[in-house]
Design a protein around this motif. Sequence first.
Motif, short mmCIF file in Angstrom:
data_model
loop_
_atom_site.label_atom_id
_atom_site.label_comp_id
_atom_site.label_asym_id
_atom_site.label_seq_id
_atom_site.Cartn_x
_atom_site.Cartn_y
_atom_site.Cartn_z
N LYS A 129 0.67 -1.07 -0.09
CA LYS A 129 0.08 -0.01 0.01
C LYS A 129 0.85 1.11 -0.06
O LYS A 129 1.96 1.30 0.48
N SER A 130 0.36 2.39 -0.59
CA SER A 130 1.06 3.71 -0.34
C SER A 130 0.93 4.10 0.88
O SER A 130 0.33 3.90 1.77
N MET A 131 1.97 5.02 1.25
CA MET A 131 2.12 5.69 2.39
C MET A 131 0.84 6.62 2.94
O MET A 131 0.18 6.53 3.83
N ARG A 132 0.18 7.05 1.84
CA ARG A 132 -1.01 7.91 1.82
C ARG A 132 -2.21 7.00 2.61
O ARG A 132 -2.94 7.60 3.25
N ARG A 173 -0.74 10.52 14.27
CA ARG A 173 0.65 10.95 14.15
C ARG A 173 1.36 10.49 12.92
O ARG A 173 2.36 10.68 12.94
N TRP A 174 0.32 10.19 11.83
CA TRP A 174 0.89 9.62 10.58
C TRP A 174 1.90 10.35 10.02
O TRP A 174 3.00 9.96 9.20
N GLU A 175 1.63 11.70 9.88
CA GLU A 175 2.54 12.40 8.98
C GLU A 175 3.87 12.85 9.93
O GLU A 175 5.10 12.92 9.23
N GLU A 176 3.90 12.53 11.26
CA GLU A 176 5.21 12.63 12.04
C GLU A 176 5.83 11.41 11.49
O GLU A 176 7.23 11.52 11.22
N ALA A 177 5.42 10.17 11.53
CA ALA A 177 5.76 9.01 10.96
C ALA A 177 6.38 8.99 9.80
O ALA A 177 7.55 8.41 9.40
N ARG A 178 5.62 9.63 8.81
CA ARG A 178 5.95 9.86 7.34
C ARG A 178 7.35 10.71 7.21
O ARG A 178 8.13 10.28 6.58
N ASP A 179 7.55 11.62 8.20
CA ASP A 179 8.77 12.63 8.17
C ASP A 179 10.03 11.68 8.53
O ASP A 179 10.82 11.79 7.97
N ASN A 200 3.67 2.93 -5.84
CA ASN A 200 3.25 3.53 -4.39
C ASN A 200 4.37 3.94 -3.75
O ASN A 200 4.20 4.41 -2.45
N LYS A 201 5.42 4.26 -4.49
CA LYS A 201 6.62 4.92 -3.58
C LYS A 201 6.34 6.28 -4.12
O LYS A 201 5.72 6.84 -4.94
N SER A 202 6.84 7.39 -3.15
CA SER A 202 6.86 8.72 -3.66
C SER A 202 7.05 9.06 -4.92
O SER A 202 8.32 8.74 -5.44
N GLY A 203 6.64 9.89 -5.56
CA GLY A 203 7.08 10.20 -6.87
C GLY A 203 8.35 10.79 -7.00
O GLY A 203 9.39 10.47 -8.00
N LYS A 258 -4.70 11.41 -8.28
CA LYS A 258 -5.71 11.65 -7.09
C LYS A 258 -5.85 10.46 -6.22
O LYS A 258 -6.56 10.64 -5.02
N ALA A 259 -5.56 9.46 -6.55
CA ALA A 259 -5.70 8.04 -5.51
C ALA A 259 -4.50 7.19 -6.18
O ALA A 259 -4.00 7.27 -7.14
N ASP A 260 -4.00 6.52 -5.01
CA ASP A 260 -2.73 5.52 -5.28
C ASP A 260 -3.51 4.34 -5.60
O ASP A 260 -4.66 3.80 -5.64
#
Length: 224
Positions: A53-56, A66-72, A111-114, A140-142
């Motif tokens: 699955k993609s990170m999104r 806290r998902w954005e913190e984990a993303r960073d 599903n890796k970041s572009g 618009k979706a992964d």
Amino acid sequence: MIGDLSRPRAVLLDWDNTLVDTFPLIHVAMNHALEAMGHDSWSYEKFCQTIAKSMRDLFPVLFKERWEEARDIFYESYAKRDLDMIKPLAGAEELLVALNESKIYVAVVSNKSGENLRQESSHLGWDSYFDRLVGATDAKADKPAPAVVEFALEGSGIQPGRDVWFIGDNAIDIDCALAAGCVPLIVKGAHENHDNPELDRAERKFDNCKELAEAVRLITKPLG
């Protein structure tokens, strides 16, 4: 035609574990994020089963608010990767050459970041092989949403359908192909169980990219 496969107008390719071996690097970055968020690290087996699955789509489920913190944290760890550790899988470039020689539209759907996807393609010297490189959040979706297929084909004049192959290593690639009405094909990567019954939904399974390249050459060989 080979079996029930005929010449495609377009081929969409997954990236990680289909064309290149990046799983060990992603596994390390994923465990950094998990541990920083107070989760147990994942075994390599669990990682391979979960990471499609993609990170999104994955991180909000795992890490909640806290998902954005984990993303960073993940991206900070992944940014430290040695690009020279990213290795093409056996026959991958041969497959890309065969597709290009056949004048078939080729795009990556990952599903890796572009940003990371395009950086890795450039590092390998592969940019000229692709008409489009589509990573997570570019559409618009992964994957497995069919919207990512439509985005990958945008501007080509080709619509999703039976003359579009979707090649990957994972069940999510099959899900995406079927949702868009394309032909799902599986190529065995370095880190996937080829006997996984979920993969039997693909129309064909290939042991490696070299075998798939040979099939492409046979299908696209001029008559006479």
